[in-house]
Design an enzyme around this catalytic site. Structure first.
Site, PDB file in Angstrom:
ATOM      1  N   VAL A 185      11.227  -1.516  36.287  1.00 58.27           N
ATOM      2  CA  VAL A 185      10.783  -1.486  34.886  1.00 58.27           C
ATOM      3  C   VAL A 185      10.756  -0.050  34.351  1.00 58.27           C
ATOM      4  CG1 VAL A 185       8.901  -2.027  33.292  1.00 58.27           C
ATOM      5  CG2 VAL A 185       9.382  -3.562  35.215  1.00 58.27           C
ATOM      6  N   GLY A 224       5.916   5.879  38.039  1.00 57.79           N
ATOM      7  CA  GLY A 224       6.749   4.883  38.718  1.00 57.79           C
ATOM      8  C   GLY A 224       7.989   4.561  37.917  1.00 57.79           C
ATOM      9  N   VAL A 225       9.146   4.990  38.444  1.00 61.63           N
ATOM     10  CA  VAL A 225      10.408   4.691  37.754  1.00 61.63           C
ATOM     11  C   VAL A 225      11.247   3.748  38.613  1.00 61.63           C
ATOM     12  CG1 VAL A 225      10.540   6.615  36.139  1.00 61.63           C
ATOM     13  CG2 VAL A 225      11.229   6.999  38.503  1.00 61.63           C
ATOM     14  N   GLY A 226      10.658   2.589  38.890  1.00 62.21           N
ATOM     15  CA  GLY A 226      11.364   1.538  39.627  1.00 62.21           C
ATOM     16  C   GLY A 226      12.120   0.669  38.647  1.00 62.21           C
ATOM     17  N   LYS A 254       0.148 -17.725  40.781  1.00 60.22           N
ATOM     18  CA  LYS A 254       0.674 -16.567  41.508  1.00 60.22           C
ATOM     19  C   LYS A 254       0.661 -16.921  42.982  1.00 60.22           C
ATOM     20  CE  LYS A 254       1.859 -12.162  40.881  1.00 60.22           C
ATOM     21  NZ  LYS A 254       2.574 -11.568  39.751  1.00 60.22           N
TER      22      LYS A 254
HETATM   23  P1  NAD Z   1       9.186  -1.504  41.452  1.00 60.20           P
HETATM   24  O1  NAD Z   1       8.635  -1.683  42.820  1.00 60.20           O
HETATM   25  O2  NAD Z   1      10.636  -1.650  41.223  1.00 60.20           O
HETATM   26  O3  NAD Z   1       8.754  -0.092  40.852  1.00 60.20           O
HETATM   27  C1  NAD Z   1       7.565   0.532  41.140  1.00 60.20           C
HETATM   28  C2  NAD Z   1       7.878   2.003  41.320  1.00 60.20           C
HETATM   29  O4  NAD Z   1       6.659   2.708  41.502  1.00 60.20           O
HETATM   30  C3  NAD Z   1       8.755   2.298  42.541  1.00 60.20           C
HETATM   31  O5  NAD Z   1       9.811   3.131  42.151  1.00 60.20           O
HETATM   32  C4  NAD Z   1       7.805   2.977  43.501  1.00 60.20           C
HETATM   33  O6  NAD Z   1       8.448   3.893  44.349  1.00 60.20           O
HETATM   34  C5  NAD Z   1       6.850   3.655  42.554  1.00 60.20           C
HETATM   35  N1  NAD Z   1       5.537   3.957  43.107  1.00 60.20           N
HETATM   36  C6  NAD Z   1       4.788   3.249  43.983  1.00 60.20           C
HETATM   37  N2  NAD Z   1       3.631   3.868  44.234  1.00 60.20           N
HETATM   38  C7  NAD Z   1       3.645   4.998  43.485  1.00 60.20           C
HETATM   39  C8  NAD Z   1       2.731   6.059  43.300  1.00 60.20           C
HETATM   40  N3  NAD Z   1       1.570   6.113  43.947  1.00 60.20           N
HETATM   41  N4  NAD Z   1       3.057   7.049  42.440  1.00 60.20           N
HETATM   42  C9  NAD Z   1       4.236   7.026  41.780  1.00 60.20           C
HETATM   43  N5  NAD Z   1       5.144   6.059  41.925  1.00 60.20           N
HETATM   44  C10 NAD Z   1       4.851   5.057  42.770  1.00 60.20           C
HETATM   45  O7  NAD Z   1       8.351  -2.528  40.554  1.00 60.20           O
HETATM   46  P2  NAD Z   1       8.686  -2.982  39.071  1.00 60.20           P
HETATM   47  O8  NAD Z   1       9.368  -4.290  39.119  1.00 60.20           O
HETATM   48  O9  NAD Z   1       9.291  -1.853  38.324  1.00 60.20           O
HETATM   49  O10 NAD Z   1       7.221  -3.261  38.525  1.00 60.20           O
HETATM   50  C11 NAD Z   1       6.340  -2.175  38.229  1.00 60.20           C
HETATM   51  C12 NAD Z   1       4.974  -2.751  37.921  1.00 60.20           C
HETATM   52  O11 NAD Z   1       5.086  -3.640  36.804  1.00 60.20           O
HETATM   53  C13 NAD Z   1       4.349  -3.575  39.047  1.00 60.20           C
HETATM   54  O12 NAD Z   1       2.962  -3.386  39.024  1.00 60.20           O
HETATM   55  C14 NAD Z   1       4.666  -5.018  38.659  1.00 60.20           C
HETATM   56  O13 NAD Z   1       3.715  -5.930  39.159  1.00 60.20           O
HETATM   57  C15 NAD Z   1       4.589  -4.931  37.152  1.00 60.20           C
HETATM   58  N6  NAD Z   1       5.406  -5.923  36.468  1.00 60.20           N
HETATM   59  C16 NAD Z   1       6.747  -5.970  36.675  1.00 60.20           C
HETATM   60  C17 NAD Z   1       7.521  -6.932  36.007  1.00 60.20           C
HETATM   61  C18 NAD Z   1       8.998  -7.000  36.177  1.00 60.20           C
HETATM   62  O14 NAD Z   1       9.663  -7.644  35.358  1.00 60.20           O
HETATM   63  N7  NAD Z   1       9.572  -6.344  37.158  1.00 60.20           N
HETATM   64  C19 NAD Z   1       6.888  -7.852  35.139  1.00 60.20           C
HETATM   65  C20 NAD Z   1       5.510  -7.758  34.938  1.00 60.20           C
HETATM   66  C21 NAD Z   1       4.777  -6.792  35.613  1.00 60.20           C
END
Ligand code: NAD
Length: 373
Positions: A199, A195-197, A95
């Site tokens: 993933v 969190g609806v980002g 990482k």
């Molecule tokens: P992202 O940044 O696109 O989504 C995260 C979402 O959480 C955002 O919409 C953000 O506004 C929201 N958020 C942040 N703080 C918050 C809070 N306190 N309350 C509510 N919502 C909040 O990230 P992602 O790519 O969707 O990844 C989400 C998680 O999954 C991360 O922890 C990441 O490390 C993990 N992850 C992601 C992947 C991937 O393929 N993207 C793979 C493995 C692990």
């Protein structure tokens, strides 16, 4: 600032500190293990000092931030070793973290400078996207190193890993619901998604399609709107999501959300989500959850879909979508094994999964040593 004595240091092979005066780059690359293959893991770009600035002045906040960055990169890289081992991948664990605010510092020149450090490691670490980095930033990194995966273009490019991660979370929820609630489908099952980002949004799509009842939250209004556009969802305030009276809590924002403050309020009987490092302290909160009768699906098993999707890119191989999907779907079977062992041994799921992963790596190491003799 402790590295070898850090509580997240555990037999890491290499830790590299990188600085580039011209671009302001300050970064750390941690290679935990290359036993199963080249170490793979994302680049996290995060302003670690921000959490300390309101309680400590300038330099002290920066120092504390650096301590947090070291802790994070060591813990996350070890997690990648475990994740890749449990997903049956030919990848070790690594990482990297870039220290600072990506919006202020994340220039193409800085990302390219960071790529030069990755290149120097000669392929023992393959970078990918993570919190704070984007496909565009990865493209800048790729200008100075070939050791990048999850790219948008190129012969072996696998693109955005998020949909694969979301599918893995979805099958994890199915496996956990089957184990704890005895239900073979998610119709009517109430899931609270934090969190609806990238993933979380795909996950909401799967859940709605499966007939689940969905409650969501986010701190970004446009992300909430995007989730609402997918179908019938209930929205709650960010501070309330863990306490929603539901069946499944799916943390898909940042780590550390399962802690002594939140756990007593959790009403869900299953926790399964994408966020890395959900437990504030491994071995403490997973036992607490077990004793409360809450089934915790270990985060790195649940969220392996993304790295499964990029494995072939690291090895410069072509795999079909069907092969990739089949590997992601197997996450559900892996979890079922972890749950069964946890029940049998009366030990927390996180601890059981760690041991399984360590055993896979240990056996592979023995095999490698024998082959070398
Ligand atoms: P992202 O940044 O696109 O989504 C995260 C979402 O959480 C955002 O919409 C953000 O506004 C929201 N958020 C942040 N703080 C918050 C809070 N306190 N309350 C509510 N919502 C909040 O990230 P992602 O790519 O969707 O990844 C989400 C998680 O999954 C991360 O922890 C990441 O490390 C993990 N992850 C992601 C992947 C991937 O393929 N993207 C793979 C493995 C692990």
């Amino acid at each position: 600032m402790p590295v070898f004595d850090s509580r997240s240091f555990k037999d890491h092979e290499q830790v590299v500190f990188c600085a580039d005066k011209e671009t302001g780059l300050k970064a750390i690359i941690a290679v935990h293990s290359t036993t199963l293959g080249p170490s793979g893991g994302g680049i996290r770009f995060w302003d670690y000092a921000a959490a300390h600035r309101h309680v400590a002045p300038g330099d002290i906040a920066e120092t504390r931030g650096e301590e947090d960055a070291i802790y994070d990169v060591l813990r996350l890289s070890r997690g990648m070793s475990y994740k890749n081992a449990m997903a049956g991948l030919r990848l070790g664990g690594g990482k990297s973290v870039i220290i600072g605010n990506p919006r202020e510092l994340g220039t193409p020149a800085l990302m390219e400078a960071f790529g030069r450090y990755i290149q120097r490691l000669g392929g023992s670490y393959y970078a990918a996207e993570d919190v704070g980095t984007s496909p565009t930033m990865l493209a800048s990194v790729a200008k100075s190193t070939s050791y990048v995966s999850g790219l948008d273009s190129g012969e072996f490019a696998t693109g955005d890993p998020s949909p694969h991660t979301a599918l893995g979370v979805f099958v994890s929820i199915q496996a956990a619901v089957k184990h704890r609630l005895g239900k073979t489908d998610l119709a009517g099952v109430h899931v609270a998604v934090q969190g609806v980002g990238h993933v979380g949004l795909y996950l909401v799509g799967h859940l709605i399609k499966a007939g689940a009842r969905v409650t969501i939250t986010d701190i970004v209004e446009s992300n909430i709107e995007a989730a609402k556009a997918l179908g019938d969802v209930t929205v709650v305030e960010p501070a309330a999501i863990h306490a929603v009276d539901c069946d499944v809590f799916a943390p898909c924002a940042l780590g550390g959300g399962l802690n002594p403050k939140t756990i007593p309020d959790i009403k869900a009987s299953v926790i399964a989500g994408a966020a890395n490092n959900q437990l504030e302290h491994e071995g403490v909160q997973d036992e607490d959850l077990r004793q409360r009768g809450i089934l915790y699906a270990p985060d790195y098993v649940v969220n392996a879909g993304g790295i499964i999707s990029v494995e072939a890119e690291v090895h410069r191989e072509k795999v079909s979508d069907a092969e990739r999907e089949a590997k992601v779907l197997r996450i559900g079977d892996t979890l079922a094994t972890v749950f069964a062992a946890s029940d049998k041994q009366r030990r927390p799921t996180g601890e059981v999964a760690n041991e399984m992963a360590e055993e896979i790596i240990r056996k592979a190491g023995e095999h490698k040593n024998l082959a070398a003799e």
